[in-house]
Motif scaffolding. Sequence first.
Motif, PDB file in Angstrom:
ATOM      1  N   GLY A  63      12.080  -7.575   5.794  1.00 31.73           N
ATOM      2  CA  GLY A  63      10.960  -6.688   5.515  1.00 31.73           C
ATOM      3  C   GLY A  63      11.320  -5.235   5.756  1.00 31.73           C
ATOM      4  O   GLY A  63      10.920  -4.340   4.991  1.00 31.73           O
ATOM      5  N   TRP A  64      12.103  -4.991   6.807  1.00 30.13           N
ATOM      6  CA  TRP A  64      12.560  -3.626   7.102  1.00 30.13           C
ATOM      7  C   TRP A  64      13.465  -3.122   5.988  1.00 30.13           C
ATOM      8  O   TRP A  64      13.316  -1.996   5.515  1.00 30.13           O
ATOM      9  CB  TRP A  64      13.302  -3.629   8.441  1.00 30.13           C
ATOM     10  N   MET A  65      14.408  -3.966   5.552  1.00 33.78           N
ATOM     11  CA  MET A  65      15.287  -3.594   4.433  1.00 33.78           C
ATOM     12  C   MET A  65      14.480  -3.331   3.167  1.00 33.78           C
ATOM     13  O   MET A  65      14.735  -2.367   2.436  1.00 33.78           O
ATOM     14  CB  MET A  65      16.296  -4.719   4.172  1.00 33.78           C
ATOM     15  N   GLU A  66      13.501  -4.198   2.931  1.00 37.56           N
ATOM     16  CA  GLU A  66      12.647  -4.059   1.749  1.00 37.56           C
ATOM     17  C   GLU A  66      11.936  -2.709   1.750  1.00 37.56           C
ATOM     18  O   GLU A  66      11.924  -1.998   0.734  1.00 37.56           O
ATOM     19  CB  GLU A  66      11.625  -5.194   1.763  1.00 37.56           C
ATOM     20  N   GLU A  67      11.391  -2.346   2.895  1.00 39.50           N
ATOM     21  CA  GLU A  67      10.665  -1.079   3.001  1.00 39.50           C
ATOM     22  C   GLU A  67      11.595   0.115   2.797  1.00 39.50           C
ATOM     23  O   GLU A  67      11.281   1.041   2.049  1.00 39.50           O
ATOM     24  CB  GLU A  67       9.990  -0.982   4.374  1.00 39.50           C
ATOM     25  N   LYS A  68      12.756   0.065   3.462  1.00 37.49           N
ATOM     26  CA  LYS A  68      13.694   1.181   3.368  1.00 37.49           C
ATOM     27  C   LYS A  68      14.222   1.353   1.949  1.00 37.49           C
ATOM     28  O   LYS A  68      14.292   2.467   1.433  1.00 37.49           O
ATOM     29  CB  LYS A  68      14.866   0.970   4.331  1.00 37.49           C
ATOM     30  N   LEU A  69      14.612   0.238   1.322  1.00 35.01           N
ATOM     31  CA  LEU A  69      15.177   0.331  -0.019  1.00 35.01           C
ATOM     32  C   LEU A  69      14.122   0.660  -1.061  1.00 35.01           C
ATOM     33  O   LEU A  69      14.405   1.313  -2.057  1.00 35.01           O
ATOM     34  CB  LEU A  69      15.897  -0.970  -0.380  1.00 35.01           C
ATOM     35  N   THR A  70      12.879   0.222  -0.828  1.00 37.07           N
ATOM     36  CA  THR A  70      11.803   0.564  -1.758  1.00 37.07           C
ATOM     37  C   THR A  70      11.529   2.065  -1.713  1.00 37.07           C
ATOM     38  O   THR A  70      11.387   2.716  -2.737  1.00 37.07           O
ATOM     39  CB  THR A  70      10.507  -0.203  -1.401  1.00 37.07           C
ATOM     40  N   ILE A  71      11.498   2.624  -0.508  1.00 36.54           N
ATOM     41  CA  ILE A  71      11.272   4.073  -0.359  1.00 36.54           C
ATOM     42  C   ILE A  71      12.404   4.841  -1.016  1.00 36.54           C
ATOM     43  O   ILE A  71      12.190   5.805  -1.738  1.00 36.54           O
ATOM     44  CB  ILE A  71      11.166   4.444   1.142  1.00 36.54           C
ATOM     45  N   LYS A  72      13.634   4.362  -0.802  1.00 40.16           N
ATOM     46  CA  LYS A  72      14.796   5.024  -1.401  1.00 40.16           C
ATOM     47  C   LYS A  72      14.721   4.972  -2.922  1.00 40.16           C
ATOM     48  O   LYS A  72      14.952   5.951  -3.614  1.00 40.16           O
ATOM     49  CB  LYS A  72      16.093   4.354  -0.935  1.00 40.16           C
ATOM     50  N   GLY A  73      14.326   3.790  -3.435  1.00 40.01           N
ATOM     51  CA  GLY A  73      14.227   3.644  -4.881  1.00 40.01           C
ATOM     52  C   GLY A  73      13.186   4.558  -5.484  1.00 40.01           C
ATOM     53  O   GLY A  73      13.393   5.187  -6.515  1.00 40.01           O
TER      54      GLY A  73
END
Length: 215
Positions: free
Chosen positions: A202-212
Motif C-alpha cells: 500500500g505504501w509503494m502504491e501510494e508513492k508510485l501513484t503520486i509519482k505517476g
Amino acid sequence: MKINDFFLIKYGPEIWQHTLEHLFLVGISIGIATLVGIPLGILITRQRNLRQPILITANILQTIPSLALFGLLIPVPIIGGIGTNPAIFALILYSLLPIIRNTYTGIAGVDPAIREAGRGMGMTDKELLVQVEIPLAIGVILAGVRVATVIGIGITTIAAAIGAGGLGELIFRGISAVNDQLILAGAIPAAIIALLADFAIGWMEEKLTIKGVKD
C-alpha cells in the motif's frame, strides 16, 4: 500460566521455521503470478477479443474452493504430487484474477486525451504503453498485486493439508489436538504477515501513484 507456556515462547523455533516456509510459498507464487498476470492484463487491452475468455477463466479459477484445487492437483504429472509444487501452482492460479483485472482496468482507464496527445507527439504503441499508460496505471496495478498477496497469505495456510509446510501446519495440528495455543501460533503470525504485506505494498502504491500523477 507460566511464562514458558506462552505459545510464542513454547513454539518459537517452529513458528520461525514455518514462517519462512510460508514466506517462500507466497513470494514465489505472487512473483510468478505478477510476471504472468501483468502481461496478460496488458494483452487484453490490445486484443479486446481475448478479454472475456481470459477474465472468465481467471474468475472460474477463483471460485474453486482452495482445498479442492489442492486435492485436484495431486494426481497431475510434474506440477502435482504432495508438497510445494502443487501448492505454488494453485496459489499462482488464485493470484491471477486481481492482477490481470487491475492491470486491464488501470491501463484502460487512462484518459483517452492523454493517449491522443502521446500519439500526436509521434509515440509508438509500445512507447505509449511504457512511458504513459503503465506509469499512470501503476497504482491500480499494485492494488491488484496487494489484493493477490493478502489473499495468497491466507490461502497458503491451507496448503499445509498437502504437505507444503507453512504456518498452516501449526493450525492443522492445533485443530487435530484441540490446542488453542498451536492454532494461535499459526494464525497470529499469518495475520501479521498479511498486515505487513498490505501496508508495504500500500505504501509503494501510494508513492508510485503520486509519482505517476506528478510526472
